[in-house]
Design a protein around this motif. Sequence first.
Motif, PDB file in Angstrom:
ATOM      1  N   TRP B 356     -34.021 -15.993  12.152  1.00  0.00           N
ATOM      2  CA  TRP B 356     -34.289 -15.749  10.725  1.00  0.00           C
ATOM      3  C   TRP B 356     -33.805 -14.356  10.328  1.00  0.00           C
ATOM      4  CZ3 TRP B 356     -35.475 -18.047   6.352  1.00  0.00           C
ATOM      5  CH2 TRP B 356     -36.044 -19.317   6.380  1.00  0.00           C
ATOM      6  N   ALA B 357     -34.093 -13.381  11.190  1.00  0.00           N
ATOM      7  CA  ALA B 357     -33.706 -12.001  10.872  1.00  0.00           C
ATOM      8  C   ALA B 357     -32.196 -11.911  10.709  1.00  0.00           C
ATOM      9  CB  ALA B 357     -34.190 -11.047  11.958  1.00  0.00           C
ATOM     10  N   LEU B 358     -31.496 -12.566  11.618  1.00  0.00           N
ATOM     11  CA  LEU B 358     -30.031 -12.523  11.585  1.00  0.00           C
ATOM     12  C   LEU B 358     -29.493 -13.229  10.333  1.00  0.00           C
ATOM     13  CD1 LEU B 358     -27.913 -11.472  13.645  1.00  0.00           C
ATOM     14  CD2 LEU B 358     -27.565 -13.868  14.281  1.00  0.00           C
ATOM     15  N   ALA B 359     -30.017 -14.453  10.100  1.00  0.00           N
ATOM     16  CA  ALA B 359     -29.521 -15.247   8.972  1.00  0.00           C
ATOM     17  C   ALA B 359     -29.805 -14.558   7.638  1.00  0.00           C
ATOM     18  CB  ALA B 359     -30.161 -16.632   8.991  1.00  0.00           C
ATOM     19  N   THR B 360     -31.046 -14.053   7.494  1.00  0.00           N
ATOM     20  CA  THR B 360     -31.374 -13.412   6.216  1.00  0.00           C
ATOM     21  C   THR B 360     -30.634 -12.086   6.077  1.00  0.00           C
ATOM     22  OG1 THR B 360     -33.342 -12.472   7.265  1.00  0.00           O
ATOM     23  CG2 THR B 360     -33.672 -14.425   5.903  1.00  0.00           C
ATOM     24  N   GLY B 361     -30.391 -11.423   7.211  1.00  0.00           N
ATOM     25  CA  GLY B 361     -29.641 -10.158   7.168  1.00  0.00           C
ATOM     26  C   GLY B 361     -28.222 -10.384   6.670  1.00  0.00           C
ATOM     27  N   VAL B 362     -27.586 -11.427   7.210  1.00  0.00           N
ATOM     28  CA  VAL B 362     -26.220 -11.750   6.769  1.00  0.00           C
ATOM     29  C   VAL B 362     -26.230 -12.131   5.291  1.00  0.00           C
ATOM     30  CG1 VAL B 362     -24.337 -13.420   7.025  1.00  0.00           C
ATOM     31  CG2 VAL B 362     -25.403 -12.412   9.055  1.00  0.00           C
ATOM     32  N   ALA B 363     -27.205 -12.981   4.927  1.00  0.00           N
ATOM     33  CA  ALA B 363     -27.288 -13.417   3.526  1.00  0.00           C
ATOM     34  C   ALA B 363     -27.512 -12.219   2.605  1.00  0.00           C
ATOM     35  CB  ALA B 363     -28.411 -14.436   3.356  1.00  0.00           C
ATOM     36  N   ALA B 364     -28.394 -11.292   3.028  1.00  0.00           N
ATOM     37  CA  ALA B 364     -28.709 -10.133   2.183  1.00  0.00           C
ATOM     38  C   ALA B 364     -27.462  -9.285   1.939  1.00  0.00           C
ATOM     39  CB  ALA B 364     -29.806  -9.289   2.826  1.00  0.00           C
ATOM     40  N   THR B 365     -26.680  -9.037   2.982  1.00  0.00           N
ATOM     41  CA  THR B 365     -25.481  -8.209   2.779  1.00  0.00           C
ATOM     42  C   THR B 365     -24.437  -8.945   1.943  1.00  0.00           C
ATOM     43  OG1 THR B 365     -24.758  -8.917   4.954  1.00  0.00           O
ATOM     44  CG2 THR B 365     -25.695  -6.717   4.805  1.00  0.00           C
ATOM     45  N   ARG B 366     -24.470 -10.299   2.007  1.00  0.00           N
ATOM     46  CA  ARG B 366     -23.509 -11.066   1.189  1.00  0.00           C
ATOM     47  C   ARG B 366     -23.853 -11.026  -0.300  1.00  0.00           C
ATOM     48  NH1 ARG B 366     -21.113 -15.224   4.486  1.00  0.00           N
ATOM     49  NH2 ARG B 366     -19.939 -13.991   5.967  1.00  0.00           N
ATOM     50  N   VAL B 367     -25.147 -11.236  -0.595  1.00  0.00           N
ATOM     51  CA  VAL B 367     -25.501 -11.391  -2.013  1.00  0.00           C
ATOM     52  C   VAL B 367     -25.885 -10.069  -2.678  1.00  0.00           C
ATOM     53  CG1 VAL B 367     -26.342 -13.744  -1.653  1.00  0.00           C
ATOM     54  CG2 VAL B 367     -27.968 -11.871  -1.612  1.00  0.00           C
ATOM     55  N   PHE B 368     -26.031  -9.008  -1.880  1.00  0.00           N
ATOM     56  CA  PHE B 368     -26.534  -7.754  -2.443  1.00  0.00           C
ATOM     57  C   PHE B 368     -25.605  -7.214  -3.532  1.00  0.00           C
ATOM     58  CE2 PHE B 368     -27.674  -3.313  -2.618  1.00  0.00           C
ATOM     59  CZ  PHE B 368     -29.042  -3.422  -2.681  1.00  0.00           C
ATOM     60  N   LYS B 369     -26.225  -6.736  -4.599  1.00  0.00           N
ATOM     61  CA  LYS B 369     -25.440  -6.179  -5.712  1.00  0.00           C
ATOM     62  C   LYS B 369     -25.881  -4.749  -5.976  1.00  0.00           C
ATOM     63  CE  LYS B 369     -25.246 -10.422  -8.403  1.00  0.00           C
ATOM     64  NZ  LYS B 369     -26.598 -10.952  -8.529  1.00  0.00           N
TER      65      LYS B 369
END
Lengths: 309, 371
Positions: B356-369
């Motif tokens: 979860w940490a990895l998946a959400t970390g990747v998602a966070a850096t992708r969608v971060f504005k």
Amino acid sequence: MEDAVLVDSLVKRFGSVNAVDDISFNVQRGEIFGILGPNGAGKTTTLEIIEGLQSPTQGSVSVLGMDIRRQGAQIKARIGVQLQSAAYFDYLSLHEILALLGTFYPKSVRPPELLDQVDLAGQAKMRLNQLSGGQKQRFTIAASLVNSPELVILDEPTTGLDPLARRNIWGLIRQIHQQDVTIVLTTHYMEEAQNLCQRLAIMDQGRLVAVDTPANLISRLGAAYSVKVVLAHPLTDAQIAAFDAGVEVVQGQFQDQNTYLLRLNDHSKSLGPVLDQISKNGAGLEHMEVTPVTLEDVFLELTGKELVD
Amino acid sequence: MVALTLANLKMMSRNRQAAFWALFFPLLLVVVFGLFDIDGVGPGGLSVLDLSGSPVSHQIREDLEAINLLTVGEFGDGEAQARSAVASGDLDYLLMIPLGIDDPDKLRDPDSRLAVKLVYGSGNPGRNQLVDGTVRSVVARVLAEMPGVPYLGLVESQVVESEEVAVAQVSYFDGVLMGLVGLGIMTNSIISIAVRISTYRNSSILKRLLVTPLPIWKYFVGEVAAHVVLALIQAALILAVGVFVFGARIQGNLPGNLLGIFAIVALGSMVFLNIGFIVSAWSRTPAAASGMGNAIALPMMFFAGTFFSTAALPWVLPYAAQALPLTPMLLAMREVANAGQPLWTTWPQLAILAGWALATGVAATRVFKFN
């Protein structure tokens, strides 16, 4: 020596709108360069591309000889930026904010020196929300100097300030400039551009309409004086046609309908005949202002509109 | 990066109101749950292992059944199994009535050491004391009133021997306390970071950071590190109040298992911080970030079994609940804190959390504005 900033055929498109529409200019090392234009002219977008906050749609920009697309991090280390209305952390003191910002750079100036430079040494332990508008603005300029930059970019540094605070900031900018720092600033104040900037770029609707020194921009008009007359009755076309060769009607019947803006090459020769014409035809002179031509007139000439605060 | 982490911690501690409420909310729940004496009020289960099968033993049993404090049953599988049921916490009280209890001669003979034996776990000392006293008086009275037998003059201590077995008894509150730690970490991590980032974005602080050469990942690490420290402080406070004020127990080898809990808290908080970053990217204002954070945290609180088992959920929901990040976090914490297992035995849950940490970390850096 290379230019501090070189902008070549820059285009920035948001959807179908060209916020910046094919502009080119250079900023020489050691000068104070102003970008003048009304709100929405594309000034901030241009600055943000130079700062690396936005990427260009087309064209190229180099800063201190480095390409913004490839050397963004190196550029950021050597420039200082004051954003338009950027806040800082609420719960840190001025000293602490500057100290923190300093850790982001390879080299940094000590906070007391910076605060001293902007005359805020006594406020070091205060928070930003305890400062006046002018003090806040001085602090954000201090924050842009934290890495002892070669180029400082200031986005509307005096907007919203009272005249005294504005002059105070001008003094500060000149003082920074004396330390061999190149300065690029945007403004929509004519007086600021004329007083502070060595060269100016005038922008309107994403386009660059002129780049030159304030004096050259003014002399381009080929007129020395601007005369505003308010009449009791409107002038007829025939009356206007009867004016001297050295008189140009720039704007007729604006504001309260019977106000005219004239431009004169030489008031000693032309002003008398103009007044004669007006009185001879019974237009009734109610009010008259004679001023030297300013950037305001240049702007009006170049864009067809007045700059308003 | 260290400077940024320290500055973040400084800012958090100076924002006293936010810090207070972040810590206060889960503590409030600890107090609320601690005040309900959920374990103390229930009756204890008592099983009788009757080797005598005499009218006397039946009488003892009958008299005990009349006592509200006890639910009396039969235990037919022999002493060894009965004792292990007590030791594992499955059985509260075991009463063994020996053969010959109805024989006055044997009772009177000090060498026969004939006595009714009461075995109980150490989990509920308050109730144990009550049950012990009650059983002693019931047995002594029944024996004293044996029909056709003259008064034996036996004292309670002679006829009943009691034996306490150390039991790792886990109360409902012990389990809920872990749920509250998880809940506190989750809500605080998601909402605090989402609101903070959203505020920073709206006031152009993020933009200001972006014009410095600070690499973005360092900024993220600084934020996450400071919030993980905050999460650990929060967990320590909740545990301290639970243990020292409301008598919750943490099982197993204490320093080791306590560190294990903190390790799980740190890993879990990273997952929730990442979710907070994602929420902040989707919300335009701090208020929207707060609302969206709550909308994620509150259902998860119930579905992950913070307060009660999710087995009662209908349809596929119990399985779906397993997929939520809070579920493995709570499972792992309860394994370590309530079952006393070492941290490494929870590796399946830790692996899910790390995923979860990895998946959400990747998602966070992708969608971060930033803007």
